[in-house]
Scaffold this active site. Structure first.
Site, PDB file in Angstrom:
ATOM      1  N   GLY A  20      28.756  37.006  39.301  1.00 45.09           N
ATOM      2  CA  GLY A  20      29.759  37.487  38.361  1.00 45.09           C
ATOM      3  C   GLY A  20      30.822  36.461  38.035  1.00 45.09           C
ATOM      4  N   LEU A  22      34.118  36.520  38.547  1.00 44.29           N
ATOM      5  CA  LEU A  22      35.071  36.234  39.618  1.00 44.29           C
ATOM      6  C   LEU A  22      34.486  35.241  40.611  1.00 44.29           C
ATOM      7  CD1 LEU A  22      37.773  36.807  41.060  1.00 44.29           C
ATOM      8  CD2 LEU A  22      36.606  38.659  42.270  1.00 44.29           C
ATOM      9  N   LYS A 152      41.247  44.232  43.321  1.00 45.84           N
ATOM     10  CA  LYS A 152      41.842  45.185  42.400  1.00 45.84           C
ATOM     11  C   LYS A 152      40.959  45.275  41.146  1.00 45.84           C
ATOM     12  CE  LYS A 152      44.890  42.613  39.336  1.00 45.84           C
ATOM     13  NZ  LYS A 152      45.118  43.194  38.045  1.00 45.84           N
ATOM     14  N   LYS A 186      49.795  32.762  46.805  1.00 44.96           N
ATOM     15  CA  LYS A 186      50.501  31.620  46.226  1.00 44.96           C
ATOM     16  C   LYS A 186      51.523  31.067  47.223  1.00 44.96           C
ATOM     17  CE  LYS A 186      49.984  33.022  41.401  1.00 44.96           C
ATOM     18  NZ  LYS A 186      49.230  31.842  40.988  1.00 44.96           N
ATOM     19  N   GLU A 220      52.325  35.979  30.497  1.00 48.00           N
ATOM     20  CA  GLU A 220      51.109  35.257  30.166  1.00 48.00           C
ATOM     21  C   GLU A 220      51.092  34.967  28.670  1.00 48.00           C
ATOM     22  OE1 GLU A 220      47.522  36.706  32.694  1.00 48.00           O
ATOM     23  OE2 GLU A 220      48.734  38.472  32.254  1.00 48.00           O
ATOM     24  N   ASP A 239      47.671  47.312  35.440  1.00 50.34           N
ATOM     25  CA  ASP A 239      47.064  46.011  35.689  1.00 50.34           C
ATOM     26  C   ASP A 239      47.974  45.083  36.477  1.00 50.34           C
ATOM     27  OD1 ASP A 239      44.934  44.013  35.234  1.00 50.34           O
ATOM     28  OD2 ASP A 239      46.433  43.008  33.995  1.00 50.34           O
ATOM     29  N   HIS A 244      50.703  43.466  41.507  1.00 49.86           N
ATOM     30  CA  HIS A 244      51.327  42.150  41.598  1.00 49.86           C
ATOM     31  C   HIS A 244      52.854  42.230  41.681  1.00 49.86           C
ATOM     32  CE1 HIS A 244      47.459  40.526  41.048  1.00 49.86           C
ATOM     33  NE2 HIS A 244      47.452  40.418  39.741  1.00 49.86           N
ATOM     34  N   LYS A 335      51.347  40.288  28.027  1.00 46.50           N
ATOM     35  CA  LYS A 335      50.353  39.380  27.464  1.00 46.50           C
ATOM     36  C   LYS A 335      50.872  38.785  26.156  1.00 46.50           C
ATOM     37  CE  LYS A 335      46.656  40.344  30.145  1.00 46.50           C
ATOM     38  NZ  LYS A 335      45.943  39.339  30.940  1.00 46.50           N
TER      39      LYS A 335
END
Length: 487
Positions: A20, A22, A152, A186, A220, A239, A244, A335
């Site tokens: 896939g 990912l 997720k 991160k 983003e 999302d 997050h 976005k």
């Protein structure tokens, strides 16, 4: 400065969904980089498992192509790629049938290292979790020491999250389940705890007495980029905010844990989520990008001219606890915004009295933690502007770029590298616990149900802008301004 490499125990990592997107973009390059760093011993194996009818040699070709595209300059070293592929195998399986599972079980059983960690990465949609878990148990692939990694979205509301938790709990103990959120891998996100709890300079000031407000922005510049079907069902709230941004809020607001161990940290994060007040409708701004500067509109991207799904959301939140009473937290994500920018800004209060008079202007200390694209921390301080002419004040940054202070960013493990190695080590600190997930949904659901019941439509905003004007107005009503995108 090259990142310090700590060898990990021998492991078998089975990536279910190994062909896939990912796996191709994140998992395979992450493992390859850890191989190049010397963390994979000769006994480590990566086994891809998916529906695609491939043999091991064909899958290794797939892996090579993925590395060339996504692993950077390291993939130019053919010897390294060949060495990594020597650890790679593949079995074609049917997630909802029995095809391939016995072959996978036989392959895993042939591992040379008797004490190898056995981990299974569910790089598939949540609808397959239960089917896969059942087959792993039935075909003898798992035991009490096995680990499973799930991505997720972990549910789309409280009810589905509880159902997924219950399904996994039939086959695995909570200590075996690693719910991955790559934001927590991160470097700068982890440095939130180091900055707060490792520096006497900050922790005494980390409360409502000294902090005016805190902003968290994850912006983003890209649109939904081929994820239209998923995004229409999710929107920015499901999302990004529920996972997050919620995790970033927890790390910035939590109490000091007694020890730096997984459950102590996650206990404190859970307290933050449970302390969140409900959000009033006038403290919510939802937006949807429109066509601008050559970009298609959100509705064109998803193929739904009547869509009411938000591609942007801004929230004003409060924590109902002693430390943060009265201090607002502003969350914002979207976005197709002006640029990619993820940062947390801690804005301290004014000095109690300015000895320089009103002509000196208003000056506040701001601590900015930059998460992407360039990780670093900046502390704004007020000094006298050089030169004659009286006491003129100016704000200047004390800037620490991690790349400049600690060496090139390329030497530091990325989020997936770090988190996958934490799975192998058995360290759950940076992974969400079942009660965390459910508490986050319990806070998120009423917000979503509220705007659905009211029939609220998202506000339009131009592609490559800072978002809808209403988000800026929400801040201005409080006498504040957003940081970051408006620069």
């Amino acid at each position: 400065m090259v990142s310090r490499t700590i060898p990990v125990q021998a492991f078998d990592l089975v990536v279910i969904g190994g062909t896939g997107d990912l796996a191709r973009r994140k998992i395979l390059p992450a493992l390859f980089k850890r191989f190049c760093a010397g963390q994979m011993s000769d006994d480590c194996r990566l086994i891809g498992a998916a529906r695609r009818d491939l043999d091991a040699a064909q899958y290794r070709d797939f892996v090579r192509d993925a590395l060339r595209e996504f692993a950077g300059e390291l993939a130019l070293n053919e010897a390294s790629v060949a060495g990594f592929c020597a650890h790679v195998d593949y079995v074609a399986i049917d997630a909802r049938g029995d095809m391939g599972w016995q072959k996978l079980s036989d392959l895993v059983a042939t591992g040379e290292a008797q004490d190898a960690v056995r981990a299974f990465y569910f790089s598939v949609g949540p609808s397959l979790f239960s089917d896969i878990a059942e087959r792993l148990e039935r075909f003898g692939l798992t035991d009490s020491d096995s680990r499973v990694v799930v991505e997720k979205p972990f549910g789309r509301d409280l009810e589905t999250a509880q159902a997924l938790n219950a399904q996994l709990a039939q086959y695995f103990d909570e200590g075996q389940i690693y719910r991955i959120d790559h934001y927590l891998g991160k470097e700068t996100v982890q440095n939130l705890m180091a900055v707060r709890f490792g520096n006497m300079l900050f922790e005494p000031l980390w409360n409502a007495q000294y902090i005016d407000h805190i902003q968290i922005t994850v912006a983003e510049s890209v649109g939904v980029e081929g994820r239209g079907e998923y995004y229409e069902r999710a929107g920015a709230m499901r999302d990004m905010v529920q996972n997050h941004l919620m995790q970033l809020l927890c790390l910035i607001a939590m109490e000091p844990p007694a020890h730096f161990d997984p459950d102590a940290v996650r206990d404190e994060k859970l307290k933050v989520i449970r302390a969140l007040d409900g959000v009033q409708p006038h403290h919510i701004v939802r937006g949807q990008y429109t066509a601008s500067d050559g970009a298609l509109s959100y509705r064109e991207d998803v193929g739904n001219e009547r869509s009411k799904t938000e591609s942007f959301i801004a929230l004003k939140c409060h924590l109902n606890n002693w430390r943060w009473a009265g201090t607002p937290f502003y969350l914002r994500t979207g976005k197709r915004l002006s640029h990619r920018d993820s940062e947390i800004t801690v804005v301290f209060k004014d000095t109690p009295h300015s000895i320089f008079g009103p002509e000196a202007g208003r000056h506040r200390n701001e601590l900015t933690i930059q998460l992407q694209p360039n990780e670093g921390i900046t502390l704004g301080v007020t000094i006298k502007e050089p030169g004659p002419g009286g006491m003129r004040l100016v704000d200047v940054p004390l800037d620490m770029s991690f790349a400049e202070a600690l060496g090139p960013a390329a030497d530091a493990p990325d989020a997936y590298e770090r988190l996958i190695m934490d799975v192998i080590r058995g360290n759950q600190t940076l992974f969400m616990r079942n009660d965390e997930v459910e508490a986050a949904w319990a806070w998120t659901d009423p917000i979503i149900h509220g705007w659905e019941a009211r029939g609220d439509a998202p506000k339009p905003y131009d592609a490559y802008s800072a978002g809808p004007d209403d988000a800026a107005l929400m801040m201005r009503r409080d006498g504040r301004d957003w940081k970051g995108l408006e620069k």
